[in-house]
Write an enzyme that holds these catalytic residues in place. Structure first.
Site, PDB file in Angstrom:
ATOM      1  N   TYR A   1      42.213  46.127  36.955  1.00  0.00           N
ATOM      2  CA  TYR A   1      41.333  44.974  37.167  1.00  0.00           C
ATOM      3  C   TYR A   1      41.865  44.110  38.305  1.00  0.00           C
ATOM      4  CZ  TYR A   1      38.609  40.776  35.834  1.00  0.00           C
ATOM      5  OH  TYR A   1      37.765  39.686  35.831  1.00  0.00           O
TER       6      TYR A   1
ATOM      7  N   GLY B   1      41.984  45.983  41.651  1.00  0.00           N
ATOM      8  CA  GLY B   1      40.592  46.253  42.053  1.00  0.00           C
ATOM      9  C   GLY B   1      39.958  45.010  42.654  1.00  0.00           C
TER      10      GLY B   1
HETATM   11  P1  NAD Z   1      30.700  40.830  31.289  1.00  0.00           P
HETATM   12  O1  NAD Z   1      31.509  42.005  30.924  1.00  0.00           O
HETATM   13  O2  NAD Z   1      29.945  40.106  30.231  1.00  0.00           O
HETATM   14  O3  NAD Z   1      29.650  41.200  32.439  1.00  0.00           O
HETATM   15  C1  NAD Z   1      29.889  42.194  33.402  1.00  0.00           C
HETATM   16  C2  NAD Z   1      28.575  42.936  33.637  1.00  0.00           C
HETATM   17  O4  NAD Z   1      28.768  43.963  34.631  1.00  0.00           O
HETATM   18  C3  NAD Z   1      28.070  43.656  32.376  1.00  0.00           C
HETATM   19  O5  NAD Z   1      26.690  43.403  32.197  1.00  0.00           O
HETATM   20  C4  NAD Z   1      28.329  45.134  32.668  1.00  0.00           C
HETATM   21  O6  NAD Z   1      27.461  45.996  31.974  1.00  0.00           O
HETATM   22  C5  NAD Z   1      28.150  45.163  34.175  1.00  0.00           C
HETATM   23  N1  NAD Z   1      28.829  46.298  34.823  1.00  0.00           N
HETATM   24  C6  NAD Z   1      30.110  46.724  34.608  1.00  0.00           C
HETATM   25  N2  NAD Z   1      30.362  47.792  35.380  1.00  0.00           N
HETATM   26  C7  NAD Z   1      29.223  48.035  36.107  1.00  0.00           C
HETATM   27  C8  NAD Z   1      28.866  49.007  37.074  1.00  0.00           C
HETATM   28  N3  NAD Z   1      29.721  49.961  37.463  1.00  0.00           N
HETATM   29  N4  NAD Z   1      27.612  48.971  37.593  1.00  0.00           N
HETATM   30  C9  NAD Z   1      26.733  48.025  37.204  1.00  0.00           C
HETATM   31  N5  NAD Z   1      27.013  47.078  36.289  1.00  0.00           N
HETATM   32  C10 NAD Z   1      28.254  47.085  35.752  1.00  0.00           C
HETATM   33  O7  NAD Z   1      31.697  39.811  32.048  1.00  0.00           O
HETATM   34  P2  NAD Z   1      31.449  38.332  32.606  1.00  0.00           P
HETATM   35  O8  NAD Z   1      32.376  37.426  31.916  1.00  0.00           O
HETATM   36  O9  NAD Z   1      29.990  38.031  32.640  1.00  0.00           O
HETATM   37  O10 NAD Z   1      32.001  38.517  34.091  1.00  0.00           O
HETATM   38  C11 NAD Z   1      31.137  38.640  35.220  1.00  0.00           C
HETATM   39  C12 NAD Z   1      31.980  38.735  36.487  1.00  0.00           C
HETATM   40  O11 NAD Z   1      32.789  37.557  36.620  1.00  0.00           O
HETATM   41  C13 NAD Z   1      32.945  39.923  36.493  1.00  0.00           C
HETATM   42  O12 NAD Z   1      32.983  40.462  37.803  1.00  0.00           O
HETATM   43  C14 NAD Z   1      34.285  39.297  36.147  1.00  0.00           C
HETATM   44  O13 NAD Z   1      35.354  40.009  36.711  1.00  0.00           O
HETATM   45  C15 NAD Z   1      34.144  37.907  36.768  1.00  0.00           C
HETATM   46  N6  NAD Z   1      35.022  36.947  36.075  1.00  0.00           N
HETATM   47  C16 NAD Z   1      34.711  36.457  34.847  1.00  0.00           C
HETATM   48  C17 NAD Z   1      35.575  35.582  34.212  1.00  0.00           C
HETATM   49  C18 NAD Z   1      35.281  34.997  32.850  1.00  0.00           C
HETATM   50  O14 NAD Z   1      36.143  34.302  32.317  1.00  0.00           O
HETATM   51  N7  NAD Z   1      34.124  35.188  32.275  1.00  0.00           N
HETATM   52  C19 NAD Z   1      36.773  35.198  34.836  1.00  0.00           C
HETATM   53  C20 NAD Z   1      37.067  35.736  36.080  1.00  0.00           C
HETATM   54  C21 NAD Z   1      36.169  36.597  36.707  1.00  0.00           C
END
Ligand code: NAD
Ligand code: UDP
Length: 312
Positions: A145, A148
């Protein structure tokens, strides 16, 4: 002006709420997702809006569409989910970034990357500023992660330098709220679900490690502000709530707010689990005039209300 906006990862926790917010702001929204951690239930209620579309697609494969803006959120965010298939996690961040940046380049769209505080790893600078390069174990459990996302940042910056792509990078710190998956495995959803069922609250390690928790509405307001900046603003900009809590403090607050009988149990700390995390948000304040408004207690109450529907 009505814009056409693509949201990758649009069926996930943050993505689905962003779809809703941008539709409410009168834009046309296309949600792209492969449903690895996202859920159709998060977005089906939006289908009655004729300006909303859902596309099942994996960002590791090229994708073509005409849009004005792209929010690149596709990537599992919970450690248990991103460690389930680490190679796929790297592909999603790296090939997903290449595919979406290639698209943005062709159609001259603005593109925002949902990067993460994990680029700082287990930080030895506290609070974390954007100028800190981080302390990431490149071969550890979290590296799929962290590295990446770090590679994705490099791709964003280089597409900007080499091809003038209009990029925006936001480093998101722990964000929570309604629409998190109840079995997502992240700490806020775990503690609330355990407390609502009077089950043991699983503290990893001694519970003295810290995180700073931002409520989803505040975070989304920041993402949209960032997208609205002129092309000179590319980031990275930290976004999160600068109030820091230990996991023990979080557990006790959740128990109080749910009036739960749960007890704390202490389990082994997963490897490379950062000891502390707290954003320096001076840049977000100065450049975006943004700071979070919702305190942890208020945000937790809303989140608890949402999770109650999953508990019989
Ligand atoms: P989440 O897991 O709820 O949402 C991620 C979404 O991406 C999901 O709907 C999943 O099905 C989709 N996905 C995963 N791999 C995929 C692929 N190969 N092709 C298409 N869709 C794909 O997570 P979240 O909390 O909503 O996070 C959203 C983004 O924000 C992510 O990139 C995450 O790294 C980033 N982020 C979130 C947080 C947090 O605290 N929520 C913190 C830092 C970064
Ligand atoms: N954590 C915990 N109990 C849980 C889930 C997580 O004590 O049931 C801890 C975890 O070890 C970490 C912190 O809570 O120190 C935040 O974990 P999360 O997975 O939410 O996010 P991240 O570690 O990626 O910040």
């Amino acid at each position: 002006m009505k814009k056409r906006i693509l949201i990758t990862g649009g069926a996930g926790f943050l993505g689905s709420q962003l779809c809703e917010k941008l539709l409410n702001e009168d834009h046309e929204v296309i949600c792209l997702d492969n449903y690895f951690t996202g859920q159709k239930e998060n977005i089906t209620h939006l289908l009655k809006n004729p300006y909303f579309e859902i596309i099942r697609h994996d960002v590791t494969m090229p994708f073509f569409i005409e849009v004005d803006e792209i929010y690149n959120l596709a990537c599992p965010a919970s450690p248990i989910h991103y460690q389930y298939n680490p190679i796929k996690t790297i592909k999603t961040s790296v090939m997903g970034a290449i595919n979406m940046l290639g698209l943005a380049k062709r159609i001259k769209a603005k593109i925002l990357q949902a990067s993460t505080s994990e680029v700082y790893g287990d930080p030895d600078v506290h609070p974390q500023t954007e100028s800190y390069w981080g302390n990431v174990n490149p071969i550890g459990e979290r590296s799929c992660y962290d590295e990446g996302k770090r590679c994705a940042e490099s791709l964003f910056v280089n597409y900007h330098k080499q091809n003038d792509v209009r990029i925006k990078i936001i480093r998101i710190f722990n964000t929570y709220g309604p629409k998190m998956h109840p079995n997502d495995g992240r700490v806020v959803s775990n503690f609330i679900m355990q407390a609502l069922q009077n089950k043991d609250i699983t503290i990893f390690g001694k519970g003295t490690q810290t995180r700073s928790f931002c409520y989803v509405d505040d975070l989304l307001d920041g993402l949209v502000r960032m997208m609205g900046t002129d092309d000179r603003v590319i980031g990275p900009i930290n976004m999160g709530n600068p109030f820091e809590f230990s996991m023990n403090e979080l557990a006790n607050l959740v128990i109080k707010l749910t009036d739960s009988k749960s007890k704390l149990v202490f389990l082994p700390l997963p490897s490379d689990d950062p000891l502390q995390r707290k954003p320096d948000i001076s840049k977000a304040k100065e450049i975006l005039n943004w700071e979070p408004k919702i305190e942890l207690e208020e945000g937790l109450k809303e989140t608890i209300k949402y999770f109650k529907k999953f508990v019989i």
